[in-house]
Structure formats: structure tokens, C-alpha cells
Design an enzyme around this catalytic site. Structure first.
Site, PDB file in Angstrom:
ATOM      1  N   ARG A   1       0.750  -1.042   0.008  1.00 21.21           N
ATOM      2  CA  ARG A   1      -0.041  -0.038  -0.035  1.00 21.21           C
ATOM      3  C   ARG A   1       0.874   1.141  -0.017  1.00 21.21           C
ATOM      4  O   ARG A   1       0.320   2.266  -0.554  1.00 21.21           O
ATOM      5  CB  ARG A   1      -1.066   0.217   1.305  1.00 21.21           C
ATOM      6  CG  ARG A   1      -1.837   1.326   1.090  1.00 21.21           C
ATOM      7  CD  ARG A   1      -2.949   1.279   1.995  1.00 21.21           C
ATOM      8  NE  ARG A   1      -3.623   2.339   2.388  1.00 21.21           N
ATOM      9  CZ  ARG A   1      -4.613   2.666   1.301  1.00 21.21           C
ATOM     10  NH1 ARG A   1      -4.842   1.636   0.474  1.00 21.21           N
ATOM     11  NH2 ARG A   1      -5.425   3.783   1.148  1.00 21.21           N
ATOM     12  N   CYS A   2       1.985   1.160   0.709  1.00 18.67           N
ATOM     13  CA  CYS A   2       2.879   2.368   0.771  1.00 18.67           C
ATOM     14  C   CYS A   2       3.446   2.861  -0.667  1.00 18.67           C
ATOM     15  O   CYS A   2       3.516   3.691  -0.836  1.00 18.67           O
ATOM     16  CB  CYS A   2       4.040   2.101   1.661  1.00 18.67           C
ATOM     17  SG  CYS A   2       5.248   3.597   1.865  1.00 18.67           S
TER      18      CYS A   2
END
Length: 443
Positions: free
Chosen positions: A370-371
Site C-alpha cells: 500500500r505504501c
């Protein structure tokens, strides 16, 4: 070289564009994108060689399926500070291919001699202006200079990229003309490329700064060792820079941009000074340092600091950052009619947006975390051809300033429709303050 999903900047453009392509679909489209580069007698002229070399450097980054040489290009290179090799050798060093192009490749022809292009466009220079079109002009062009050539190459590559990669139905359909010297106005035909700035301070060596350095390297200096280049950037090159920064090569990765850029400039005979600290509020140049600054950074504080410092002339370039804006350019000149804070008011707070479908699918499949997806979603988009067009305007305004003391302190341009360009004229507070050199004798 295989890029990670996080570093694949061109794929991000297609993923976040109108089509919202998935990553694999975007990558397949890019891998298929191919270009054939041809030329007529323009290949023997300085402006034509500036166009071809610019098209090659931008093209190999924007057409991963290959840029193929469709002409012999045996002419001796005469433009700028490049080795006097056959032009073909420089094009091959840039990454152009000499094998047969695939049938689906789009064409870019340099020169105004083609009767009509069937798939692609022709581009040429007329004075300080770049032009693209699908057929020869009714009246022969009067001959271009190197800056007009750089601009023509950038405009031509942008046009065929919009058609072949972005699927823009209006691309390669209509003629377009734009002057780097007089954006949004009639071309200043009363000024020749006869006087060139003798000292530059380049603040930022990303896509805009490298494009400016590229353009300076194509100017007709008689002795580049007399030219002083201050190169300021504290960042290192990354893999993601390869597709969007016109000078970045694989051996730049992991090295400070200022050092790599200085080596490039010194190989062409220029004198350089490397600065790796940041330009902050209160920074002042000394009297023996360049009074002309070309700024190309996306840091608001640094832009304001440079514009408010004691330079004699600051030419700041900014580019659009979203898929709908990647061909948009804004140039500010200082001191001008607006203050830095008027030019760049405080930005509105932007809340974090949810991930779009294409990025969420990559996260769900475990291909990125997700980062990484959030980083991609928040990253500015761009293509090198737009940065080079912006640099052509900056360098043209610098040449105008040393010639007659004038410059444009505001220019708004969209390369998608150059007829919408607007510009505003201004003048140096102290005309004649900027040092200059005469161009080579042919001018």
C-alpha cells in the site's frame, strides 16, 4: 532494463490517464510503441541536427518499443558542442536502432519537404519557432536556429506520443506552431541567435534542469570553456528518472545528479561548479557568480527563495503534473510584474484520496504494498519532451535578455494546442548587466 512497478513512470501515466489501464495493459502498450525517425536536407543543418538529437533522446525514453533510423544520417555533426562524428553515430549512442522498424511504427520526419505524412508528422524550425504538421507548408520556412530546432524536436515527439501511445484522436491531424522567443505572440524576427549568455545558474537538475543543460549544449558557442555553469542539486538519480529525464543514463543511478550533469557538461568543454546544498530563503549569490538563474524544481520554498534572491534574472519553469496536464508549461520571470508569493500562493490542503482501481488491484494481488501504491498515486507525472520544450523557452528568453534586455515574465503554454499560448513582455531592470559571448561566426 526491467523497472519495478514503482519506478515505471510511463506506465503510471497510462494507469492514471483517461483509459485507467491496468499495469500489464499499460506495459504491453508501451513495449509496442515504436518510432521511425527520418530527415531530408535538414539533417545537414544545425537546427535540423538539434531537432534530430532532441527527438532521439526524448524518443528512446517515450517509445520503449524502439526508435528506428529510417535515413542514412551520414552528415557530419556541426551543431553545438557535440563531436564532429557522422550524425548517425550520435543517434546510435542515444539509443536509436538501425534494424528494420516494425510495420506499426509511427513516423517523425525532420524537415518541411514531405508532401503529406500518412502515419505520423513532420517537424521543422522557422526562426525561433517549432512547427509540426502532416504536410509541407505552402511557403518555404526561412530557416531555423538551434533553439527552434530543439523546440521542433520536442513538439514532434510529443505529437506522435499522443497519437501512438495516448490514443489522442486530434494528434497528428493538424498543424501547430509555437515560438520559444515570443510565446503567445508574433515571433520576434528582428532578433538573431547571435549573442549567448556566458554564465548560468541551474537550480534543479531533474527533468527541467537536465533539459535546460541539454539545450545549452546545443548552442553555437565558439569557446565553451569561457562559459560558466553553476549546477545545483542535492538529489541522487533513481531508476524512475530514466524515462523522464533527458540526460539520465543507467550509470547515473545512485550518483548525485549535479556531479553527473557536471561530467556531461565538462565533456563538452564547459566550465562547471557543483553545488549540492539546497537553495533556501536568504541565499544570495556573490558578485562573481552567475546573475542568470534557470530554475526547474518542484519545491515551493526553493522557487520563492530563488525568485526573491539577488539574481539579475530568474527564469522559472513549471510543468503540469496530472495526466491531463503533462503537455502544459508555465514560465515565470523575475524581477517581473508579480512577486514570488503572487506567482505561487499557498497551495490548498489536499486530503489523501482513496486508491484508484488499477492501483488497488496491484495491492490486492500482492505485486506492490500500500505504501508503494500511495507513492505512485501522489507522484507528479511527466514526459521529457515537455520539459525540453519548457527549457527551450527558458533559454530563448535568456538569449533575448542578453540581446535587447527584454524577456517574457509570464508564459502559459499547452503543447496540445499552441494557439492557446499567452505571454507577457517585460524588461531587465538593468539592461546589459548579463555577460554574453558572441555565437560562432556563421551567425
Amino acid at each position: 532494463m526491467n523497472l519495478s512497478i514503482e519506478d515505471d513512470r510511463l506506465a503510471h501515466l497510462l494507469m492514471r490517464g483517461d483509459g485507467h489501464a491496468g499495469y500489464d495493459e499499460a506495459r504491453r502498450k508501451l513495449d509496442r510503441a515504436a518510432l521511425v525517425l527520418t530527415a531530408d536536407v535538414a539533417a545537414s543543418l544545425p537546427w535540423g541536427q538539434a531537432t534530430l538529437l532532441t527527438a532521439a533522446e526524448c524518443g528512446v525514453r517515450m517509445f520503449p518499443g524502439g526508435v528506428y533510423l529510417g535515413s542514412d544520417f551520414g552528415e557530419t555533426t556541426v551543431v553545438g558542442q557535440f563531436g564532429r562524428w557522422p550524425l548517425r553515430r550520435h543517434l546510435e549512442v542515444a539509443g536509436c536502432r538501425t534494424t528494420k522498424a516494425p510495420e506499426h511504427a509511427i513516423a517523425l520526419h525532420v524537415g518541411a519537404g514531405r508532401r503529406r505524412m500518412q502515419r505520423g508528422v513532420q517537424c521543422w524550425a522557422d526562426g525561433w519557432a517549432g512547427l509540426v504538421g502532416i504536410e509541407a507548408p505552402a511557403d518555404p520556412p526561412r530557416g531555423g536556429n538551434e533553439i527552434g530546432g530543439v523546440l521542433a524536436g520536442a513538439m514532434g515527439i510529443g505529437e506522435v506520443f499522443r497519437s501512438a501511445v495516448l490514443g489522442d484522436k486530434l494528434a497528428c491531424r493538424r498543424a501547430s506552431r509555437f515560438s520559444a522567443l515570443s510565446p503567445g505572440c508574433e515571433d520576434g524576427g528582428d532578433i538573431d541567435l547571435a549573442y549567448l549568455p556566458a554564465a548560468f545558474w541551474l537550480l534543479g537538475l531533474g527533468n527541467l534542469g537536465q533539459a535546460a543543460l541539454w539545450t545549452i549544449g546545443l548552442l553555437p558557442y565558439s569557446d565553451p570553456s569561457l562559459i560558466s555553469l553553476f549546477l545545483q542539486d542535492g538529489d541522487k538519480s533513481e531508476f524512475g528518472n530514466l524515462a523522464i529525464q533527458v540526460l539520465t543514463k543507467p550509470d547515473w543511478i545512485g550518483r548525485k545528479k549535479a556531479r553527473s550533469a557536471a561530467l556531461w557538461a565538462e565533456e563538452r568543454g564547459f566550465g562547471t561548479t557543483i553545488i549540492e546544498n539546497r537553495f533556501v530563503e536568504g541565499t544570495k549569490r556573490s558578485a562573481d557568480e552567475p546573475g542568470l538563474a534557470l530554475v526547474g524544481v518542484d519545491n515551493l520554498a526553493a522557487r520563492r527563495a530563488a525568485a526573491g534572491s539577488n539574481f539579475d534574472l530568474v527564469l522559472d519553469a513549471g510543468l503540469g503534473a496530472t495526466p491531463s496536464e503533462i503537455f502544459d508549461i508555465r514560465i515565470h520571470g523575475f524581477p517581473g510584474t508579480r512577486s514570488p508569493k503572487q506567482a505561487w500562493p499557498e497551495p490548498d490542503f489536499q486530503p489523501e484520496m482513496p486508491l484508484d482501481r488499477t492501483l488497488q488491484e496491484l495491492v490486492d494481488a500482492g505485486r506492490i504494498d500500500r505504501c508503494g501504491a500511495v507513492t505512485i498515486a501522489g507522484r507528479s507525472l511527466g514526459v521529457p519532451s515537455t520539459a525540453v520544450a519548457a527549457a527551450a523557452i527558458q533559454v530563448a528568453q535568456a538569449c533575448r535578455a542578453v540581446c535587447d534586455g527584454g524577456f517574457f515574465d509570464l508564459a502559459d503554454v499547452t503543447l496540445v494546442n499552441c494557439r492557446r499560448a499567452t505571454g507577457r513582455r517585460h524588461a531587465l531592470a538593468r539592461p546589459g548587466i548579463l555577460p554574453f559571448q558572441q555565437a560562432r561566426s556563421e551567425y
